[in-house]
Design a protein around this motif. Sequence first.
Motif, PDB file in Angstrom:
ATOM      1  N   ASN A 108      -3.651   4.019  -8.818  1.00  0.00           N
ATOM      2  CA  ASN A 108      -3.639   4.167  -7.371  1.00  0.00           C
ATOM      3  C   ASN A 108      -3.092   5.487  -6.876  1.00  0.00           C
ATOM      4  O   ASN A 108      -3.605   6.037  -5.931  1.00  0.00           O
ATOM      5  CB  ASN A 108      -2.834   3.039  -6.732  1.00  0.00           C
ATOM      6  CG  ASN A 108      -3.555   1.726  -6.820  1.00  0.00           C
ATOM      7  OD1 ASN A 108      -4.505   1.585  -7.585  1.00  0.00           O
ATOM      8  ND2 ASN A 108      -3.119   0.767  -6.062  1.00  0.00           N
ATOM      9  N   THR A 156       1.983  -1.943   3.480  1.00  0.00           N
ATOM     10  CA  THR A 156       1.152  -2.902   2.731  1.00  0.00           C
ATOM     11  C   THR A 156       0.540  -2.231   1.509  1.00  0.00           C
ATOM     12  O   THR A 156       0.526  -2.794   0.415  1.00  0.00           O
ATOM     13  CB  THR A 156       0.049  -3.477   3.644  1.00  0.00           C
ATOM     14  OG1 THR A 156       0.685  -4.112   4.757  1.00  0.00           O
ATOM     15  CG2 THR A 156      -0.812  -4.478   2.900  1.00  0.00           C
ATOM     16  N   ARG A 157       0.048  -1.012   1.679  1.00  0.00           N
ATOM     17  CA  ARG A 157      -0.533  -0.239   0.567  1.00  0.00           C
ATOM     18  C   ARG A 157       0.524   0.000  -0.517  1.00  0.00           C
ATOM     19  O   ARG A 157       0.251  -0.145  -1.710  1.00  0.00           O
ATOM     20  CB  ARG A 157      -1.075   1.073   1.125  1.00  0.00           C
ATOM     21  CG  ARG A 157      -1.637   2.039   0.126  1.00  0.00           C
ATOM     22  CD  ARG A 157      -2.147   3.287   0.862  1.00  0.00           C
ATOM     23  NE  ARG A 157      -2.223   4.430  -0.011  1.00  0.00           N
ATOM     24  CZ  ARG A 157      -3.279   4.745  -0.736  1.00  0.00           C
ATOM     25  NH1 ARG A 157      -4.353   3.989  -0.685  1.00  0.00           N
ATOM     26  NH2 ARG A 157      -3.285   5.809  -1.503  1.00  0.00           N
ATOM     27  N   ASP A 207       1.221  -3.178  -2.432  1.00  0.00           N
ATOM     28  CA  ASP A 207       0.120  -3.432  -3.370  1.00  0.00           C
ATOM     29  C   ASP A 207       0.240  -2.574  -4.623  1.00  0.00           C
ATOM     30  O   ASP A 207      -0.270  -2.934  -5.682  1.00  0.00           O
ATOM     31  CB  ASP A 207      -1.235  -3.171  -2.701  1.00  0.00           C
ATOM     32  CG  ASP A 207      -1.569  -4.208  -1.636  1.00  0.00           C
ATOM     33  OD1 ASP A 207      -0.905  -5.261  -1.585  1.00  0.00           O
ATOM     34  OD2 ASP A 207      -2.501  -3.934  -0.842  1.00  0.00           O
ATOM     35  N   GLN A 208       0.922  -1.427  -4.510  1.00  0.00           N
ATOM     36  CA  GLN A 208       1.094  -0.529  -5.653  1.00  0.00           C
ATOM     37  C   GLN A 208       2.392  -0.782  -6.410  1.00  0.00           C
ATOM     38  O   GLN A 208       2.699  -0.076  -7.355  1.00  0.00           O
ATOM     39  CB  GLN A 208       1.036   0.925  -5.173  1.00  0.00           C
ATOM     40  CG  GLN A 208      -0.326   1.296  -4.629  1.00  0.00           C
ATOM     41  CD  GLN A 208      -0.349   2.652  -3.983  1.00  0.00           C
ATOM     42  OE1 GLN A 208       0.622   3.401  -4.014  1.00  0.00           O
ATOM     43  NE2 GLN A 208      -1.465   2.987  -3.383  1.00  0.00           N
ATOM     44  N   LYS A 259       9.427  -9.289  -0.847  1.00  0.00           N
ATOM     45  CA  LYS A 259       8.045  -9.630  -0.492  1.00  0.00           C
ATOM     46  C   LYS A 259       7.951 -10.929   0.310  1.00  0.00           C
ATOM     47  O   LYS A 259       6.877 -11.298   0.765  1.00  0.00           O
ATOM     48  CB  LYS A 259       7.182  -9.668  -1.743  1.00  0.00           C
ATOM     49  CG  LYS A 259       7.060  -8.272  -2.358  1.00  0.00           C
ATOM     50  CD  LYS A 259       6.298  -8.268  -3.654  1.00  0.00           C
ATOM     51  CE  LYS A 259       6.165  -6.882  -4.222  1.00  0.00           C
ATOM     52  NZ  LYS A 259       7.379  -6.238  -4.630  1.00  0.00           N
TER      53      LYS A 259
END
Length: 199
Positions: free
Chosen positions: A8, A139-140, A143-144, A150
């Motif tokens: 990513n 959020t990105r 996700d990484q 969380k």
Amino acid sequence: MSPVVGGNILERCVPGPGCSADMEGGSGVGTTPDGRFIPERGWFTPHSIVGPDFLATVITASNDSLDNVQNLSKYRTFRLLEFDLVNEHCETLGGIAYINNNHYTFIVICPSDTYVGYGDSMHTDMLKDLRRAVLWWITRLIDQGLQCNKNVPVDQWLCRLPITSQAPYDSFSCRMLAVNALTHHYIPDVELVNRLATR
């Protein structure tokens, strides 16, 4: 071998052609296949401050395609800061936001305490575009692999931070007040400016 971040943010660094774990003149985790050096401690300091142009980049990135965000050079600093946040080299990120082409505010992102703090000397809510972009970015990052609680929904990360109010009819001190409040956040011994002093 030190895995950097898979896919990513930066390519995984593996020893071999195009990726060296033995760097001359300093330590690091290697280079990416395209020759970018990856320092061991990351690109940014543990408590990094960015300028208004960076937060504008976050807004632009949130409206761009994933392919462009991953590959275009204009997002390089954005990707490097993502790398440092996800890998915990950068613990907090603070910055000045220039909004409506006439007003300065400030923002602090602190994943370990699960908040995005915002301060505006006019005490308005965060602009919709900035709010949407920052929540998209958090959020990105989650996700990484961003380390955070969380269980707290991203839209509940937002909170207000202290800042001196602008005096009535004051149309010029917002930048100074935003910088002062951001400094106070990181260095509490620096007091918030007295409102009377802004006249």
